[in-house]
Design a protein around this motif. Sequence first.
Motif, mmCIF file in Angstrom:
data_model
loop_
_atom_site.group_PDB
_atom_site.id
_atom_site.type_symbol
_atom_site.label_atom_id
_atom_site.label_comp_id
_atom_site.label_asym_id
_atom_site.label_seq_id
_atom_site.Cartn_x
_atom_site.Cartn_y
_atom_site.Cartn_z
ATOM 1 N N ALA A 198 -31.310 18.520 8.841
ATOM 2 C CA ALA A 198 -32.741 18.703 8.609
ATOM 3 C C ALA A 198 -33.048 18.871 7.133
ATOM 4 O O ALA A 198 -32.251 19.397 6.351
ATOM 5 N N LYS A 199 -34.260 18.438 6.763
ATOM 6 C CA LYS A 199 -34.753 18.621 5.401
ATOM 7 C C LYS A 199 -35.622 19.878 5.350
ATOM 8 O O LYS A 199 -36.314 20.209 6.318
ATOM 9 N N PHE A 200 -35.590 20.557 4.204
ATOM 10 C CA PHE A 200 -36.323 21.804 4.023
ATOM 11 C C PHE A 200 -37.304 21.650 2.864
ATOM 12 O O PHE A 200 -36.944 21.119 1.809
ATOM 13 N N SER A 231 -48.044 13.021 -1.593
ATOM 14 C CA SER A 231 -47.191 11.849 -1.771
ATOM 15 C C SER A 231 -45.735 12.261 -1.956
ATOM 16 O O SER A 231 -44.823 11.592 -1.460
ATOM 17 N N SER A 232 -45.510 13.371 -2.667
ATOM 18 C CA SER A 232 -44.148 13.872 -2.843
ATOM 19 C C SER A 232 -43.530 14.251 -1.504
ATOM 20 O O SER A 232 -42.343 13.999 -1.252
ATOM 21 N N LEU A 272 -39.917 12.894 3.128
ATOM 22 C CA LEU A 272 -39.739 12.741 4.573
ATOM 23 C C LEU A 272 -39.476 11.292 4.980
ATOM 24 O O LEU A 272 -39.158 11.025 6.144
ATOM 25 N N GLY A 273 -39.631 10.376 4.049
ATOM 26 C CA GLY A 273 -39.367 8.976 4.344
ATOM 27 C C GLY A 273 -40.429 8.299 5.178
ATOM 28 O O GLY A 273 -40.138 7.346 5.921
ATOM 29 N N VAL A 274 -41.676 8.758 5.059
ATOM 30 C CA VAL A 274 -42.777 8.130 5.783
ATOM 31 C C VAL A 274 -43.660 7.388 4.787
ATOM 32 O O VAL A 274 -43.620 7.649 3.576
ATOM 33 N N ARG A 275 -44.462 6.497 5.286
ATOM 34 C CA ARG A 275 -45.271 5.664 4.405
ATOM 35 C C ARG A 275 -46.481 6.419 3.859
ATOM 36 O O ARG A 275 -46.946 7.404 4.448
#
Length: 262
Positions: A86-88, A164-165, A170-173
Amino acid sequence: MKPNFLVIGAQRAGTTWLYECLREHPEIFLPETKELHYFDLNHEKGDEWYFQHFEGASEKAIGEITPNYYQYPGAIEKAHALLPEAKFIFILREPKARAISQFALFKEKWGLTSIEQALQEKPEFADLSLQGKHLQRISSIVPKENLLVLFYEDLASNPLSFLSSVYRFLGVREVGSPSFLNKRVNKVLMPKAQQTLRNIGLGKLLDALKESKLAEPIKRAIGKFDSPQKQQVNLPDSFLRDLEEDINRIEQSLNVDLKHWN
């Protein structure tokens, strides 16, 4: 389905705003309940209870936002053990302003009358402001590539760039501006009057007002002349020294210059 990202704090640093904005993104799933508190207050309910909040989610980014995780003992360790990939996301706020904002919340919730009382009766009050201490610990647990540290002041000055950051992490558009982009949420409503209203039995009316369509206009109006920073709340010297030392920890951890915070 398991979450693949967590927003862990800090308190009073825009996490409710972020929750509302991210919920509008078509590639992001967040539960109806913003703060699940699984890794701090509800861990005894078990992993199955936790994962039920994400059943049916098929979005690219699936997560939750509980801004107590960064400070609660053992929460990050439990989260990383259960969700190792998971990303934090950790949003930092200038500690004096954060503490004053926290005091306004504690004053509303607990009826505290001074910063000194908050420091004496609520040990978590001081610890919540020591973001650098917690950042160092979190950085020793979460891999660098899975930890995004942001600043509340960037949210305030350029919310779209801030979002945007988050999207990139999260790797979403990229998407158009969410409806909450320029809204201020979770501001303490009528900070000088609400404890009096609760004392005379009007607490339920106050809570209903906070959830109504009138809350946002009232917050904007109050914010022009009654923001926490304009109330001239003085922080004790010993607490200020602790905050200054903690700023040094953040500077060392992130290799940034935060002299403007002092």
